[in-house]
Every structure is written in structure tokens, then in C-alpha cells.
Design a protein around this motif. Structure first.
Motif, mmCIF file in Angstrom:
data_model
loop_
_atom_site.group_PDB
_atom_site.id
_atom_site.type_symbol
_atom_site.label_atom_id
_atom_site.label_comp_id
_atom_site.label_asym_id
_atom_site.label_seq_id
_atom_site.Cartn_x
_atom_site.Cartn_y
_atom_site.Cartn_z
ATOM 1 N N LEU A 207 58.455 74.035 74.371
ATOM 2 C CA LEU A 207 59.249 73.154 73.527
ATOM 3 C C LEU A 207 60.479 73.864 72.976
ATOM 4 O O LEU A 207 61.590 73.314 72.988
ATOM 5 C CB LEU A 207 58.387 72.625 72.377
ATOM 6 C CG LEU A 207 57.365 71.547 72.746
ATOM 7 C CD1 LEU A 207 56.320 71.396 71.645
ATOM 8 C CD2 LEU A 207 58.061 70.215 73.015
ATOM 9 N N VAL A 208 60.315 75.081 72.481
ATOM 10 C CA VAL A 208 61.453 75.835 71.942
ATOM 11 C C VAL A 208 62.493 76.066 73.024
ATOM 12 O O VAL A 208 63.707 75.897 72.806
ATOM 13 C CB VAL A 208 60.968 77.164 71.333
ATOM 14 C CG1 VAL A 208 62.157 78.056 70.971
ATOM 15 C CG2 VAL A 208 60.106 76.911 70.103
ATOM 16 N N HIS A 209 62.046 76.439 74.209
ATOM 17 C CA HIS A 209 62.981 76.688 75.310
ATOM 18 C C HIS A 209 63.689 75.408 75.739
ATOM 19 O O HIS A 209 64.874 75.426 76.095
ATOM 20 C CB HIS A 209 62.239 77.300 76.494
ATOM 21 C CG HIS A 209 61.757 78.693 76.240
ATOM 22 N ND1 HIS A 209 60.764 79.294 76.969
ATOM 23 C CD2 HIS A 209 62.143 79.602 75.307
ATOM 24 C CE1 HIS A 209 60.553 80.509 76.510
ATOM 25 N NE2 HIS A 209 61.374 80.716 75.500
ATOM 26 N N ALA A 210 62.985 74.279 75.691
ATOM 27 C CA ALA A 210 63.618 73.013 76.081
ATOM 28 C C ALA A 210 64.716 72.631 75.099
ATOM 29 O O ALA A 210 65.828 72.243 75.512
ATOM 30 C CB ALA A 210 62.561 71.910 76.156
ATOM 31 N N PHE A 211 64.441 72.749 73.802
ATOM 32 C CA PHE A 211 65.431 72.303 72.815
ATOM 33 C C PHE A 211 66.680 73.180 72.802
ATOM 34 O O PHE A 211 67.766 72.698 72.437
ATOM 35 C CB PHE A 211 64.802 72.237 71.425
ATOM 36 C CG PHE A 211 64.177 70.906 71.121
ATOM 37 C CD1 PHE A 211 64.922 69.889 70.538
ATOM 38 C CD2 PHE A 211 62.859 70.661 71.455
ATOM 39 C CE1 PHE A 211 64.353 68.651 70.283
ATOM 40 C CE2 PHE A 211 62.278 69.428 71.195
ATOM 41 C CZ PHE A 211 63.025 68.420 70.614
ATOM 42 N N ARG A 212 66.577 74.418 73.206
ATOM 43 C CA ARG A 212 67.788 75.239 73.187
ATOM 44 C C ARG A 212 68.777 74.809 74.273
ATOM 45 O O ARG A 212 69.927 75.223 74.265
ATOM 46 C CB ARG A 212 67.433 76.711 73.323
ATOM 47 C CG ARG A 212 66.935 77.160 74.670
ATOM 48 C CD ARG A 212 66.485 78.612 74.635
ATOM 49 N NE ARG A 212 66.156 79.116 75.950
ATOM 50 C CZ ARG A 212 65.602 80.308 76.179
ATOM 51 N NH1 ARG A 212 65.316 81.104 75.157
ATOM 52 N NH2 ARG A 212 65.345 80.711 77.406
ATOM 53 N N GLN A 213 68.337 73.944 75.181
ATOM 54 C CA GLN A 213 69.238 73.409 76.215
ATOM 55 C C GLN A 213 69.941 72.134 75.770
ATOM 56 O O GLN A 213 70.832 71.657 76.467
ATOM 57 C CB GLN A 213 68.444 73.096 77.489
ATOM 58 C CG GLN A 213 67.634 74.249 78.041
ATOM 59 C CD GLN A 213 66.765 73.789 79.193
ATOM 60 O OE1 GLN A 213 67.249 73.200 80.176
ATOM 61 N NE2 GLN A 213 65.468 74.026 79.095
ATOM 62 N N TRP A 214 69.532 71.542 74.639
ATOM 63 C CA TRP A 214 70.017 70.238 74.233
ATOM 64 C C TRP A 214 70.930 70.385 73.023
ATOM 65 O O TRP A 214 70.472 70.545 71.889
ATOM 66 C CB TRP A 214 68.839 69.323 73.906
ATOM 67 C CG TRP A 214 67.948 69.053 75.095
ATOM 68 C CD1 TRP A 214 68.336 68.923 76.385
ATOM 69 C CD2 TRP A 214 66.525 68.890 75.079
ATOM 70 N NE1 TRP A 214 67.244 68.681 77.185
ATOM 71 C CE2 TRP A 214 66.123 68.649 76.416
ATOM 72 C CE3 TRP A 214 65.553 68.901 74.069
ATOM 73 C CZ2 TRP A 214 64.786 68.444 76.770
ATOM 74 C CZ3 TRP A 214 64.224 68.687 74.425
ATOM 75 C CH2 TRP A 214 63.850 68.465 75.759
ATOM 76 N N PRO A 215 72.248 70.323 73.199
ATOM 77 C CA PRO A 215 73.181 70.598 72.104
ATOM 78 C C PRO A 215 73.226 69.531 71.022
ATOM 79 O O PRO A 215 73.793 69.767 69.951
ATOM 80 C CB PRO A 215 74.533 70.700 72.822
ATOM 81 C CG PRO A 215 74.368 69.891 74.067
ATOM 82 C CD PRO A 215 72.948 70.086 74.483
ATOM 83 N N THR A 216 72.632 68.361 71.261
ATOM 84 C CA THR A 216 72.690 67.292 70.255
ATOM 85 C C THR A 216 71.398 67.163 69.459
ATOM 86 O O THR A 216 71.291 66.271 68.609
ATOM 87 C CB THR A 216 72.985 65.937 70.926
ATOM 88 O OG1 THR A 216 71.912 65.612 71.829
ATOM 89 C CG2 THR A 216 74.303 65.980 71.675
#
Length: 391
Positions: A207-216
Motif C-alpha cells: 500500500l505504501v509503495h502504491a500511494f507514492r506513485q499517485w501524486p493526487t
């Protein structure tokens, strides 16, 4: 004020949550991960794993069963309906032991993202339900019936894909609100503790790794457990960790099997330096003799020990205690001392929750007065601590 009370033993000979406020910074282990430490194994001495067949056969399920090779694997039709576990009143006497010795593996069916507007803009479908810790006021076990071990959802890829689709539909956040000025905030740990989940498998890391890809968008989760392994996940500012705090005397009585309050406070700077946004949950606020003095002492300590870089970005949520008659009855079976402060009919009134459950909360006038009093204490002792909301 009630004197400190012995906390129920977790069955391992270790009592969690007994340190006084104070101590040095959290230590980042070198070499083996914290997941393999003696502390982690005392918290989760897993002896049996109840698993849906598809969950056990999945890559995440295999990771978990390999992590606990001595645990007995038991096939179940549904993670919600497990004979001998859910609905078994006899498990009250083993309330804490079940949390450490039992795991449940299932696949999450509902991937709905729900609006929130308080702690976060949205409640994401969580990767777990339940907890290895045993906070006496926890709302999660009310649906399970006499046992509340961690259920890990192994289809993490589908959970993340569902969140990704929702983020894409929202587009950029155009107006600031009390959740965040620029990003959509998704609570990814509504019914569990992501820091503890990270002791079991890589769901939290994914989850942490996924969110660091989403700038919004940002992930957000509250925790009462300091897991140094999370410091290596490189969240790049896209995950908000909210350390839940209460006066140490209250924590010793109510926060069974959690990290000491001092450890949570000391970890704040380490997590900020590792790339997390660090906020605090002042919760639950429990009204009992001397409660204002206890909170004043805690807030003064925060002001004394937290570095300026933490203070400069910190914000807090203030959450007054909500309790439940069924949970009250459960607690009387394993931790009756907690109910001396949690169950106060003279101060409380019935409240029907969003899911239809009948809970109890402080009466309107009592709650309003308490919230005002705590806000005054915050203004006096931690004027840098912005209150995002209080209820």
C-alpha cells in the motif's frame, strides 16, 4: 483518579504498554527485520491459521503460511463464519490469547471506497480486519462475536487496483479541506493497525509503495504500535501515519499489548525523517477523575520532547470515547477494571452508529464541555498543534 491497574497477561509472560512516558528515540534495527524480532514473536505467537482455500493458495497466503511454518492450517469456507471462533462465548476468557495465537486468511469481496470527511476524504477497502492488540474500547470486534484476531485479506492486488481506479476518477483535488490542502486522503486502516499487519506480510508495504506513485492522493492510517520496519518503505510524503496518544495511566489500563505511549512519541521524528507525514490522534479521550491534569501533562511532554520539524507539520484529531453495551459485557469477562472508566451510564447516552449498531457516547453537554476543555489545554500547552477535527 484510579490507580494504575494490572493489565491482562497476553499469555506469553509479557505485559505490553507498561512503560512510563519518557525514554529515548526509537531504534532502527540493523540486520534482521523487526518482523523477526523477539518482540514481534511475542505479539504474534501464531499457532493456527484459518484460511479460505483461495486465500491460502494465493501468493500472499503462501507468504504468510511460510512465515508461520509451525502453525496448524485449517481450511474454512468463510473468514466471517469460523466454527469455534466466531460466536463462541467461551472465547471471552481467551480474548487476548486468541489475538496472538490465531490468524485468519480470506479474500476481500467488497472493494467499495466510502466517503468520510473527518480523518480522511475516503475510507479505502482495508487489507485486514481485526488486530493483535487488545484495546479495551476497540469497536472492530462488535461484529465478530467473542473473538477478534487479525483477518488478512490476501487479494491485495485487487484492493490496490480498486483504490487506483477510484483515485483516477477523482482527478486532482481542487479545494483544500480539513483532511488535506492538496491531496485526496484515503484511510487504509479503518478496521486494523497497518503497523502490526506489517509483522505478518507485505500488505502494508504494498500500500505504501502504491500511494507514492499517485501524486493526487495520500494513504493514512492510525497506529498504536511502533514498527521500525516501516522506516525503510520510502513513502516519499504520500503516507500519513497518525500515532494515537492518551495519558500513560489510561494507556496502561486500556491499551493492552500496544507500544508504550513514550515509544510512539519518540518515534515521530524518525518516521518524519523517513518520509512520512506524521500526525497524532488524541484518542479516545476518557473522562475520569483527574483526566484534564493527565492530558495537560501529556501535552506538556509533547511540547518538551518533539523537535521543531515535527511540530511544524503536525496536526491532530480529538476523538471522545464511544463505547458499546455488548463490548462492555465482553470486557467484564476478561478485563473488568477497564470498565470502571469506560462504562459510565451517568455521563453517557445511546447513539446509533452509521452501520446501525447501538453504542453509547458522552451526553451532548458533557461531551461539548470536555472537547472545549481539551482544546483549551492544547492551546495552552501545544499551541503549534493544529486540531483538524474534534468529535
Amino acid at each position: 483518579m484510579h490507580p494504575p491497574s494490572p493489565v491482562p497477561d497476553d499469555g506469553s509472560g509479557t505485559l505490553f504498554g507498561l512503560d512510563a512516558l519518557g525514554g529515548g528515540p526509537a531504534q532502527v534495527p540493523e540486520g534482521p527485520s523487526f518482523r523477526d524480532s523477539a518482540t514481534a514473536r511475542r505479539l504474534l505467537p501464531v499457532r493456527e491459521i484459518h484460511a479460505e482455500p483461495a486465500a491460502a493458495a494465493s501468493p500472499r497466503g503462501r507468504q504468510i503460511t511460510a512465515r508461520f511454518p509451525e502453525a496448524r492450517l485449517i481450511t474454512v469456507d468463510s473468514h466471517w463464519r469460523i466454527p469455534g471462533l466466531h460466536g463462541n462465548e467461551g472465547n471471552v476468557e481467551r480474548w487476548v490469547r486468541v489475538k496472538g495465537e490465531t490468524l485468519v486468511l480470506g479474500e476481500r469481496k467488497a472493494l467499495t471506497v466510502r466517503p468520510n470527511g473527518r480523518s480522511a476524504d475516503w475510507i479505502a477497502p482495508g487489507a485486514s480486519n481485526g488486530c493483535a492488540m487488545a484495546c479495551a474500547y476497540c469497536y472492530v470486534p462488535r461484529r465478530k462475536g467473542y473473538a477478534n484476531p487479525i483477518t488478512v485479506f490476501t487479494n491485495i492486488d485487487r484492493i490496490i487496483a480498486g483504490i487506483a481506479r477510484h483515485i483516477a476518477r477523482q482527478g486532482p483535488k481542487t479545494e483544500p479541506n480539513q483532511c488535506d490542502d492538496a491531496s485526496w486522503v484515503y484511510d487504509v486502516g479503518e478496521n486494523g493497525d497497518c503497523s502490526v499487519d506489517a509483522l505478518i506480510c507485505d500488505n502494508t508495504a504494498d500500500l505504501v509503495h502504491a500511494f507514492r506513485q499517485w501524486p493526487t492522493a495520500k494513504a493514512s492510517f492510525a497506529t498504536k504500535f511502533v514498527n521500525p520496519d516501516l522506516l525503510a518503505l520510502d513513502p516519499r510524503g504520500r503516507t500519513r501515519i497518525r500515532f494515537s496518544l492518551m495519558p500513560p495511566d489510561d494507556s496502561r489500563l486500556l491499551d493492552v499489548r500496544t507500544s508504550p505511549v513514550a515509544e510512539r512519541v519518540a518515534a515521530a521524528a524518525d518516521f518524519l525523517d523517513a518520509g512520512y507525514e506524521v500526525h497524532f490522534n488524541l484518542s479516545p479521550v476518557v473522562i475520569r477523575p483527574g483526566w484534564q491534569e493527565a492530558w495537560a501533562e501529556l501535552l506538556t511532554r509533547l511540547d518538551d520532547v518533539l523537535p521543531q520539524r515535527v511540530k511544524g507539520q503536525a496536526a491532530a484529531e480529538v476523538i471522545m470515547l464511544t463505547h458499546n453495551r455488548e463490548l462492555h459485557e465482553v470486557n467484564l469477562g476478561w478485563h473488568p477494571r477497564a470498565e470502571d472508566v469506560l462504562w459510565q451510564p451517568d455521563l453517557q447516552q445511546a447513539k446509533r452508529s452509521e452501520n446501525g449498531a447501538v453504542n453509547v457516547r458522552y451526553r451532548n453537554a458533557v461531551k461539548a464541555e470536555a472537547v472545549a476543555a481539551l482544546r483549551t489545554l492544547i492551546d495552552r500547552h501545544t499551541p503549534w498543534l493544529r486540531v483538524r477535527y474534534a468529535f
